[in-house]
Design an enzyme around this catalytic site. Sequence first.
Site: not given
Length: 496
Positions: A270, A344
């Site tokens: 990020k 996920r």
Amino acid sequence: MLKIKLEKTTFENTKAECGLVFIVNKDFSHAWVKNKELLETFKYESEGVFLDQENKILYVGVKEDDVHLLRESACLAVRTLKKLAFKSVKVGVYTCGTHSKDNALLENLKALFLGLKLGLYEYDTFKSNKKESVLKEAIVALELHKPCEKTCANSLEKNAKEALKYAEIMTESLNIVKDLVNTPPMIGTPVYMAEVAQKVAKENHLEIHVHDEKFLEEKKMNAFLAVNKASLGVNPPRLIHLVYKPKKAKKKIALVGKGLTYDCGGLSLKPADYMVTMKADKGGGSAVIGLLNALAKLGVEAEVHGIIGATENMIGPAAYKPDDILISKEGKSIEVRNTDAEGRLVLADCLSYAQDLNPDVIVDFATLTGACVVGLGEFTSAIMGHNEELKNLFETSGLESGELLAKLPFNRHLKKLIESKIADVCNISSSRYGGAITAGLFLNEFIRDEFKDKWLHIDIAGPAYVEKEWDVNSFGASGAGVRACTAFVEELLKKA
């Protein structure tokens, strides 16, 4: 926590250092409003707060005749009062909104009490000079602000006691979640998360099973393990399984939470600014812990399993990589094209574990996608799944609890975007659009056919952590999902 005391007397005869009067829908005519001329002089228009120092009354506006605005205004009142020198405040009973519902009085009391209690929360663990609030007690006079269309005045005390119990349990549960989510990553590790869960289990006499990486290996939870690879030697993963089993259970419910205690994005790193607040990526798992506390204390007639996948997602020599192919617990292969789509992966294996329990309903909670925040804003959670009746029930009951929710629809065109040429499914969409839904569709790949209509996915990425005060939520963590799911479970059991 603010103590709320119930008194069977009038507002006028109740003793406290300060009075709290709500001005609902710009109605200044009520007898509890003591200095109408003063309010008119300062052009107070029933918005925000106004302190009448002479009469020691805090006036707080409730813009419309709405129970949710009453809750928010009660919270605003306490936020204001805690900055002042009053130790106690008195308030009457307000009934905002329709009186046609049988539970209108109860819901108004719940809103009033919860708003008052949540107003005191502030995460100040690491402040060297803590400012403790002088305000300690709110005394509620069991007198109605306006006549009730039904005979609800006769059941006022009973409803007040029930509402107070709810507010105390919900405040405690929300504060557990908020404290955990707000805890910085050097402390809030997967092991720490398990310790918090163990405390909740001990207090509520719950079963708890805390599993380490060896258990994950045995269960072939390779997607979960991959996310933790860079942290394994320092902060190993934990699969936390809480169980509430009442004597009578109408349903078996599995609540699954994403517990990313810190997420730097892995090798798909990020930007620095995007890493700030990533301690909040454990919001889903934290909500599940808070929910087990709430549901156990409320004594719901359901067997509830809380399953939390706790791990970090970091960089290092052992980190999993874009181009890796992972074999999940369900046996499906996953092409990794972005290591920052890690939540996920953890949920895929945790949902598989949950299905092994053969529950009647599965609900997962996750701060899963920034796309959800883009689509719905930072105050609203998304509901996804196949069962329209179940989605509608969660939305309706959740909205009535005071949380903001909206349904997002699956469709076959978006499903094609997570197809892989070299594996069963790809962990990231081939398009930048519809990211919240494609993430939900990825999870759908790991839901067995017999559970498709029993599963809901709740993306709480927006409201789980907001860097400002809003509604009844303080700066930082909000406990998103707890009020909504508690209401959902209660409504679900009414239909059982």
